[in-house]
Structures are given as structure tokens and as C-alpha cells.
Scaffold this motif. Structure first.
Motif, PDB file in Angstrom:
ATOM      1  N   ALA A 268       1.836  -6.750 -14.635  1.00 53.70           N
ATOM      2  CA  ALA A 268       0.682  -7.648 -14.756  1.00 53.70           C
ATOM      3  C   ALA A 268      -0.323  -7.376 -13.647  1.00 53.70           C
ATOM      4  O   ALA A 268      -1.542  -7.295 -13.886  1.00 53.70           O
ATOM      5  N   ASP A 269       0.176  -7.224 -12.426  1.00 53.84           N
ATOM      6  CA  ASP A 269      -0.720  -6.962 -11.297  1.00 53.84           C
ATOM      7  C   ASP A 269      -1.452  -5.631 -11.476  1.00 53.84           C
ATOM      8  O   ASP A 269      -2.637  -5.520 -11.169  1.00 53.84           O
ATOM      9  N   TYR A 270      -0.711  -4.610 -11.939  1.00 55.07           N
ATOM     10  CA  TYR A 270      -1.339  -3.298 -12.123  1.00 55.07           C
ATOM     11  C   TYR A 270      -2.426  -3.374 -13.204  1.00 55.07           C
ATOM     12  O   TYR A 270      -3.543  -2.865 -13.016  1.00 55.07           O
ATOM     13  N   ALA A 271      -2.123  -4.022 -14.306  1.00 52.19           N
ATOM     14  CA  ALA A 271      -3.121  -4.182 -15.381  1.00 52.19           C
ATOM     15  C   ALA A 271      -4.352  -4.919 -14.850  1.00 52.19           C
ATOM     16  O   ALA A 271      -5.498  -4.541 -15.118  1.00 52.19           O
ATOM     17  N   ALA A 272      -4.115  -5.947 -14.057  1.00 50.20           N
ATOM     18  CA  ALA A 272      -5.238  -6.739 -13.524  1.00 50.20           C
ATOM     19  C   ALA A 272      -6.118  -5.879 -12.608  1.00 50.20           C
ATOM     20  O   ALA A 272      -7.340  -5.991 -12.631  1.00 50.20           O
ATOM     21  N   ARG A 273      -5.480  -5.012 -11.818  1.00 52.97           N
ATOM     22  CA  ARG A 273      -6.265  -4.149 -10.931  1.00 52.97           C
ATOM     23  C   ARG A 273      -7.156  -3.208 -11.745  1.00 52.97           C
ATOM     24  O   ARG A 273      -8.318  -3.002 -11.424  1.00 52.97           O
ATOM     25  N   LEU A 274      -6.610  -2.655 -12.811  1.00 53.69           N
ATOM     26  CA  LEU A 274      -7.404  -1.741 -13.646  1.00 53.69           C
ATOM     27  C   LEU A 274      -8.558  -2.489 -14.320  1.00 53.69           C
ATOM     28  O   LEU A 274      -9.672  -1.976 -14.421  1.00 53.69           O
ATOM     29  N   ILE A 275      -8.274  -3.709 -14.766  1.00 55.98           N
ATOM     30  CA  ILE A 275      -9.323  -4.494 -15.446  1.00 55.98           C
ATOM     31  C   ILE A 275     -10.407  -4.883 -14.433  1.00 55.98           C
ATOM     32  O   ILE A 275     -11.605  -4.800 -14.726  1.00 55.98           O
ATOM     33  N   ALA A 276      -9.988  -5.280 -13.221  1.00 53.49           N
ATOM     34  CA  ALA A 276     -10.963  -5.638 -12.188  1.00 53.49           C
ATOM     35  C   ALA A 276     -11.849  -4.435 -11.840  1.00 53.49           C
ATOM     36  O   ALA A 276     -13.050  -4.584 -11.594  1.00 53.49           O
ATOM     37  N   ALA A 277     -11.231  -3.246 -11.856  1.00 48.10           N
ATOM     38  CA  ALA A 277     -11.997  -2.031 -11.532  1.00 48.10           C
ATOM     39  C   ALA A 277     -13.088  -1.761 -12.572  1.00 48.10           C
ATOM     40  O   ALA A 277     -14.034  -1.014 -12.316  1.00 48.10           O
ATOM     41  N   LYS A 278     -12.928  -2.352 -13.748  1.00 48.58           N
ATOM     42  CA  LYS A 278     -13.959  -2.217 -14.796  1.00 48.58           C
ATOM     43  C   LYS A 278     -15.094  -3.222 -14.598  1.00 48.58           C
ATOM     44  O   LYS A 278     -15.986  -3.346 -15.429  1.00 48.58           O
ATOM     45  N   GLY A 279     -15.008  -4.022 -13.527  1.00 50.39           N
ATOM     46  CA  GLY A 279     -16.091  -4.979 -13.239  1.00 50.39           C
ATOM     47  C   GLY A 279     -15.852  -6.374 -13.777  1.00 50.39           C
ATOM     48  O   GLY A 279     -16.740  -7.224 -13.715  1.00 50.39           O
ATOM     49  N   ILE A 280     -14.654  -6.605 -14.298  1.00 48.16           N
ATOM     50  CA  ILE A 280     -14.357  -7.944 -14.820  1.00 48.16           C
ATOM     51  C   ILE A 280     -13.927  -8.843 -13.663  1.00 48.16           C
ATOM     52  O   ILE A 280     -12.958  -8.533 -12.968  1.00 48.16           O
ATOM     53  N   LYS A 281     -14.648  -9.935 -13.470  1.00 43.73           N
ATOM     54  CA  LYS A 281     -14.365 -10.793 -12.306  1.00 43.73           C
ATOM     55  C   LYS A 281     -13.455 -11.970 -12.643  1.00 43.73           C
ATOM     56  O   LYS A 281     -12.767 -12.494 -11.773  1.00 43.73           O
ATOM     57  N   ASN A 282     -13.481 -12.396 -13.882  1.00 43.05           N
ATOM     58  CA  ASN A 282     -12.641 -13.543 -14.265  1.00 43.05           C
ATOM     59  C   ASN A 282     -11.311 -13.043 -14.808  1.00 43.05           C
ATOM     60  O   ASN A 282     -11.183 -12.713 -15.993  1.00 43.05           O
TER      61      ASN A 282
END
Ligand code: FEO
Length: 392
Positions: A268-282
Motif C-alpha cells: 500500500a505504501d509503495y503504491a501510494a508513493r507512485l501515485i503521489a509521484a504522479k502529482g496526486i495530493k489526496n
């Protein structure tokens, strides 16, 4: 207690419940809940909904004090659920000639609760007007918002909508009763959405039908049976309900994870890091074993996308994830993009069970599930790149 006037002869007679841990013995109440009741002391008097039984010691006496020796003529039951009808028995004891006002379904239900003769009920339907003197009450049947008998009462002289559960919120009224006396965004908006998504959200299409019935009616006040009374900006409550019942969301990702020993949580943490790197803040990660499903569902209602992850558990999904999936199936949030993930040690089943669940929902899958054996490493989690690419 000091008298609280909504408009002219309409009094607020609610109370706060700070003791109860679980609403309906299910939903956590860290900020409590209010039960709102309204008394119109006109030529004829009417009480609109009551309180949960025993929630306010001086309730009956406060009514008597406002009526100043006069009879209470009508009890309008907008909704039979006992958090609103719970004091009806006490009222009937105090005012034996009280007429109970409801629609045909209310009356059928009320007969099973209160042992009173049929003649004591006054049946109303759409278009019925009850003239109290200055105030005129009109009835709008709004079935399934939140039970089949639910209706709203509209006072047409001062344009007041008594909406019962609709526009309601968890959270006690700590001094401020009206929307202009509170910090709504800070204190109530999340709790109002948690109330909506878990209690009313299943019936969102019926909320839209209720809106259609109310269209064009002037509204100066919205008086729900839980939470703040709207008098400064009732349009805000309507806009929020309209948005939620249309399943409109804002860009963001909820990641709900069930993990026994931390491997699935690491995913979950790894997926969240990748998604955040795409500019998603929420992005919100929730451990389903720790956070009550009502909070997770409230955020799923708010945001556009979700990831569900579970370890395998007895060749199925983790029990706490099974609970979240069950609740999601009940309330049925729509227009979601989703992806699944999970891990196992000796046999799968977590992701497979999540797939069976997701097939029942009307959601859009954005990538293949990411499932791994044993501990995570970058190669095993390569599939999350596609998830991050497509989840928003
Ligand atoms: Fe607040 Fe459906 O009861």
C-alpha cells in the motif's frame, strides 16, 4: 433551558448525546450526535419529531412550559426510527388526546409501537395542509430517505423545511445551533458526509427523487433532526446533498488495506508513493483493522478512486476487509476507478475474493491486480506502475 426560536412560533427543542459510543449500535460517535425536535406553539400546536428515549430529562416539561398550560395538539412523525419517535410514548401519556400525524406507512408502523386507537392518527399525504393558525404545514412524502415511511414537513408561511434525517450530521451542537454560529467545514462537513454515505447513501436515487419533489419551493430554513439548523445558507446543505447523491467526487485515492504481518501494508505504501509521484495530493491509506469502515466509506464517497488490498486469510479475504466489502456493497458508491492488490504465503485467495466482490460493483478497473508471494520487492510490485498511471 433558554428558549431557542427558529422563526416566529417555532422553537428548537433538541438535545445532545455525548454518552453513546455507537449510533444504531454500529457507527462510532467520537463527536457525539444531536437529536433535534421542533415545537410550533401556534393557535394549534404541533411537535415535529421527538428525541431518542431518555436523551433529555426536561423535554416534556420544556414543551409544557412553552405551551403555557395549553394542550399539545399534534405530533408530526416524519420518521419512525426510534432516535426520532422514541419520546412519543411519554408524550401520549402526558397528552392523551394528542393526534399522531403521519402517512399510511407511518401509521402502520406506529400501530406496532404505540397502543392507541386508529382514530388518534391523522393520515396525511403529498399535498395535505395542516393549518395551525399563522403556520401552515405541508407534507412531502420522501420514502427511503431513510426508511420507507419517511416524509418531510414544509412550513409554508416562513419557508421552513423539517427534513428529518436528510441534511443531518453526526456531531453534537456545542453552543452553536445554526449554521451561522458554527465552523461547518472544520467541525461538521466530514461528519455530515460520514452520516450521509453510511446511513442515507444507499438510497441516493431516492434523495434525488425527493429533490425533484422539493424543486421550486422557497427554503429559508432547513431543520434536520441531527446536526446544525440551516438559516444563513440552506443552499449549501442542498448543494452537498446534491453532490453526494449524484455520486460526484473529487480527484483522490483511498487505499484500504488488510495486512497481518506488514507485507500487504508495504504494498500500500509503495503504491501510494507512485501515485503521489504522479502529482496526486489526496491519498489516504487506511488499515481496515484499525479504522472503522464508516470513515473509510466516507472518504471513498468523497474521492474518485480506490485501491483495495488484502492478505490471504483462510484462502479468502481478511475478515476486516470482508466487512468493508460488505458495507460497500450495501451503500454502493458509484463512479469509482479501482485496482486491487494483495499478498500470500502458502495459498492465495485474498485478491481472488476481492475480484469477486469488485465484479458486483459498477466500478471501472484501471489495471490488473498486483499480487505477490512472500515479502514485497520492487520486481514483484512492478504492476503498481500501471495502477499509478491510470488510477486518476
Ligand atoms: Fe435519525 Fe433514520 O434515524
Amino acid at each position: 433551558m433558554e428558549k431557542i426560536i427558529i422563526s416566529n412560533k417555532v422553537h428548537y427543542l433538541g438535545t445532545n448525546d455525548r454518552r453513546k459510543h455507537l449510533f444504531e449500535n454500529n457507527w462510532p460517535l467520537p463527536q457525539g450526535v444531536s437529536y433535534n425536535s421542533y415545537l410550533i406553539a401556534d393557535d394549534k400546536s404541533a411537535l415535529i419529531d421527538t428525541l431518542e428515549f431518555g436523551s433529555r430529562n426536561d423535554y416534556i416539561e420544556s414543551i409544557a412550559e412553552i405551551l403555557d398550560g395549553k394542550e399539545l395538539n399534534y405530533l408530526i412523525i416524519n420518521h419512525m426510527e426510534p432516535d426520532h419517535s422514541g419520546m412519543a410514548g411519554m408524550l401520549l401519556h402526558r397528552y392523551p388526546n394528542l393526534r399522531i400525524v403521519g402517512n399510511s406507512k407511518t401509521i402502520k408502523m406506529a400501530e406496532t409501537y404505540f397502543k392507541i386507537p386508529k382514530e388518534q392518527f391523522l393520515e396525511v399525504t403529498d399535498g395535505t395542509v395542516l393549518d395551525l393558525g399563522y403556520h401552515k404545514l405541508n407534507f412531502v412524502l420522501t420514502p427511503w430517505v431513510h426508511w420507507p415511511e419517511t416524509m418531510m414537513t414544509y412550513e409554508s408561511t416562513d419557508s421552513i423545511l423539517f427534513s428529518c434525517d436528510a441534511f443531518g450530521s453526526f456531531g453534537t451542537l456545542d453552543g452553536g445551533i445554526f449554521d451561522d454560529q458554527i465552523d461547518f467545514e472544520y467541525r461538521y462537513e466530514d461528519e455530515m458526509r460520514r452520516y450521509y454515505s453510511n446511513i442515507v447513501g444507499k438510497y441516493s436515487n431516492m434523495v434525488q427523487k425527493a429533490f425533484a419533489k422539493l424543486e421550486g419551493i422557497p427554503l429559508k430554513f432547513i431543520c434536520p433532526s441531527h446536526g446544525p439548523v440551516w438559516r444563513e445558507n440552506p443552499g449549501k446543505a442542498i448543494a452537498l446533498y446534491n453532490k453526494w447523491s449524484r455520486h460526484e467526487s473529487v480527484p483522490g485515492v483511498v487505499i484500504a488495506v488488510a495486512s497481518m504481518y506488514g507485507n500487504t501494508e508495504e504494498m500500500a505504501d509503495y503504491a501510494a508513493r507512485l501515485i503521489a509521484a504522479k502529482g496526486i495530493k489526496n491519498i489516504r491509506i487506511y488499515d481496515v483493522s484499525k479504522t472503522h469502515s464508516s470513515y473509510i466509506i466516507s472518504d471513498i464517497w468523497k474521492f474518485s478512486s480506490l485501491l483495495l488490498g488484502s492478505c490471504a486469510y483462510n484462502t479468502g479475504v481478511h475478515p476486516m476487509m470482508a466487512n468493508l466489502c460488505h458495507e460497500l456493497e450495501v451503500v454502493n458508491p458509484k463512479n469509482k476507478k479501482y485496482a486491487l492488490f494483495g499478498s500470500y504465503s502458502w495459498s492465495g485467495g485474498g485478491v481472488r475474493t476481492l475480484e469477486q466482490f469488485a465484479e458486483k460493483m459498477t466500478w471501472q478497473r484501471v489495471a490488473d491486480p498486483v499480487e505477490l508471494i512472500g515479502v514485497p520487492d520492487l520486481a514483484k510490485m512492478e504492476g503498481f506502475r500501471s495502477v499509478a498511471e491510470n488510477i486518476i
